[in-house]
Scaffold this motif. Structure first.
Motif, mmCIF file in Angstrom:
data_model
loop_
_atom_site.group_PDB
_atom_site.id
_atom_site.type_symbol
_atom_site.label_atom_id
_atom_site.label_comp_id
_atom_site.label_asym_id
_atom_site.label_seq_id
_atom_site.Cartn_x
_atom_site.Cartn_y
_atom_site.Cartn_z
ATOM 1 N N ARG A 57 39.202 38.249 27.948
ATOM 2 C CA ARG A 57 40.660 38.455 27.906
ATOM 3 C C ARG A 57 41.207 38.376 26.488
ATOM 4 O O ARG A 57 42.122 39.122 26.132
ATOM 5 C CB ARG A 57 41.364 37.462 28.823
ATOM 6 C CG ARG A 57 41.046 37.733 30.272
ATOM 7 C CD ARG A 57 42.021 37.140 31.253
ATOM 8 N NE ARG A 57 41.521 37.308 32.601
ATOM 9 C CZ ARG A 57 41.528 38.445 33.280
ATOM 10 N NH1 ARG A 57 42.016 39.525 32.733
ATOM 11 N NH2 ARG A 57 41.042 38.506 34.506
ATOM 12 N N LYS A 101 38.448 48.075 33.850
ATOM 13 C CA LYS A 101 39.654 47.227 33.917
ATOM 14 C C LYS A 101 40.368 47.455 35.248
ATOM 15 O O LYS A 101 40.827 46.496 35.891
ATOM 16 C CB LYS A 101 40.571 47.544 32.738
ATOM 17 C CG LYS A 101 41.740 46.628 32.575
ATOM 18 C CD LYS A 101 41.380 45.400 31.778
ATOM 19 C CE LYS A 101 42.600 44.573 31.433
ATOM 20 N NZ LYS A 101 43.229 43.915 32.538
ATOM 21 N N ALA A 102 40.449 48.700 35.705
ATOM 22 C CA ALA A 102 41.076 48.999 37.003
ATOM 23 C C ALA A 102 40.302 48.342 38.141
ATOM 24 O O ALA A 102 40.900 47.880 39.122
ATOM 25 C CB ALA A 102 41.156 50.509 37.211
ATOM 26 N N ILE A 104 38.592 45.439 38.021
ATOM 27 C CA ILE A 104 38.876 44.003 38.114
ATOM 28 C C ILE A 104 40.348 43.717 38.392
ATOM 29 O O ILE A 104 40.672 42.714 39.016
ATOM 30 C CB ILE A 104 38.387 43.215 36.875
ATOM 31 C CG1 ILE A 104 39.125 43.599 35.604
ATOM 32 C CG2 ILE A 104 36.886 43.354 36.717
ATOM 33 C CD1 ILE A 104 38.835 42.691 34.418
ATOM 34 N N ASP A 105 41.228 44.587 37.942
ATOM 35 C CA ASP A 105 42.666 44.371 38.179
ATOM 36 C C ASP A 105 43.079 44.678 39.604
ATOM 37 O O ASP A 105 44.024 44.092 40.116
ATOM 38 C CB ASP A 105 43.510 45.216 37.217
ATOM 39 C CG ASP A 105 43.469 44.693 35.793
ATOM 40 O OD1 ASP A 105 43.004 43.553 35.587
ATOM 41 O OD2 ASP A 105 43.873 45.445 34.885
ATOM 42 N N PRO A 107 42.005 44.131 42.859
ATOM 43 C CA PRO A 107 40.625 44.502 42.607
ATOM 44 C C PRO A 107 40.196 45.627 43.540
ATOM 45 O O PRO A 107 40.733 45.788 44.631
ATOM 46 C CB PRO A 107 39.852 43.215 42.898
ATOM 47 C CG PRO A 107 40.682 42.505 43.908
ATOM 48 C CD PRO A 107 42.106 42.872 43.598
ATOM 49 N N SER A 134 34.324 37.660 40.060
ATOM 50 C CA SER A 134 35.385 36.707 39.786
ATOM 51 C C SER A 134 34.870 35.288 39.956
ATOM 52 O O SER A 134 34.373 34.929 41.024
ATOM 53 C CB SER A 134 36.552 36.933 40.755
ATOM 54 O OG SER A 134 37.487 35.891 40.662
ATOM 55 N N THR A 139 40.680 36.226 40.630
ATOM 56 C CA THR A 139 40.986 36.967 39.407
ATOM 57 C C THR A 139 39.718 37.605 38.861
ATOM 58 O O THR A 139 38.767 36.897 38.505
ATOM 59 C CB THR A 139 41.581 36.024 38.335
ATOM 60 O OG1 THR A 139 42.721 35.375 38.887
ATOM 61 C CG2 THR A 139 41.979 36.797 37.094
ATOM 62 N N ASP A 141 36.934 39.001 36.579
ATOM 63 C CA ASP A 141 36.529 38.636 35.221
ATOM 64 C C ASP A 141 35.234 39.320 34.785
ATOM 65 O O ASP A 141 34.642 38.968 33.783
ATOM 66 C CB ASP A 141 36.406 37.117 35.076
ATOM 67 C CG ASP A 141 35.391 36.499 36.032
ATOM 68 O OD1 ASP A 141 34.537 37.223 36.584
ATOM 69 O OD2 ASP A 141 35.452 35.270 36.227
#
Length: 176
Positions: A57, A101-102, A104-105, A107, A134, A139, A141
């Protein structure tokens, strides 16, 4: 976006199916498993096709954890401990970073077929899955992935007739 049952049905590669089944097994009731839950002995025979990145991060990028020998052959370099941007050509790194990124975001899980390596400057066809990880189960990671590919179009028949050999197809499967 679609559901995980349809993802199970869509995955053509037996190796990718096995990695996905393991990911599902170790996640249990959580949205995502942790990196420490992945058992190399369970997916050992497929490790040449497996790769993983952790998300830093502070740096806003992914740092390499693991790349099997077939992945290293395509990338041409070791990823362990290196930022994603050092492992892919500049034009591909931004695409790969955004996609991971998409994942993990979300998810979400991402499955690609077709020219899965086209953005990296290598040409071939294949199938890829990108699974979120995660530590806390909530979240994202990191990502765990597996890619089965053929760098020569003549070998494409081994991946099944349903793969489109002329472009990359991306399907996302939400976990929420």
């Amino acid at each position: 976006m679609t559901d995980l049952k349809s993802l199970t049905d869509a995955i053509q590669s037996p190796a990718l199916k096995a990695v996905f089944r393991h990911w599902l097994d170790v996640r249990g009731a959580r949205t995502m498993p942790a990196w420490k839950d992945i058992d190399a002995t369970v997916i050992g025979k497929y490790l040449p096709l497996v790769w993983a990145w952790r998300f830093d991060r502070a740096q806003g990028t992914f740092i390499g954890r693991l790349a099997g020998e077939e992945i290293l052959a395509v990338l041409g370099k070791e990823i362990r401990g290196r930022p994603l941007e050092q492992c892919f050509p500049a034009n591909a790194a931004s695409v790969v970073l955004a996609r991971y990124k998409a994942v993990i975001d979300g998810p979400q899980i991402m499955r690609t077929t077709g020219h899965v390596h086209m953005k990296t400057g290598r040409h071939g066809i294949g199938e890829r899955i990108v699974l979120p990880l995660s530590e806390d189960g909530i979240t994202g990671d990191g990502v765990l992935g597996a890619t089965e590919y053929r760098l020569h179009m003549g070998d494409a028949r081994t991946l099944g007739a349903a793969i489109d050999h002329h472009h990359e197809d991306i399907t996302n499967y939400p976990l929420s």
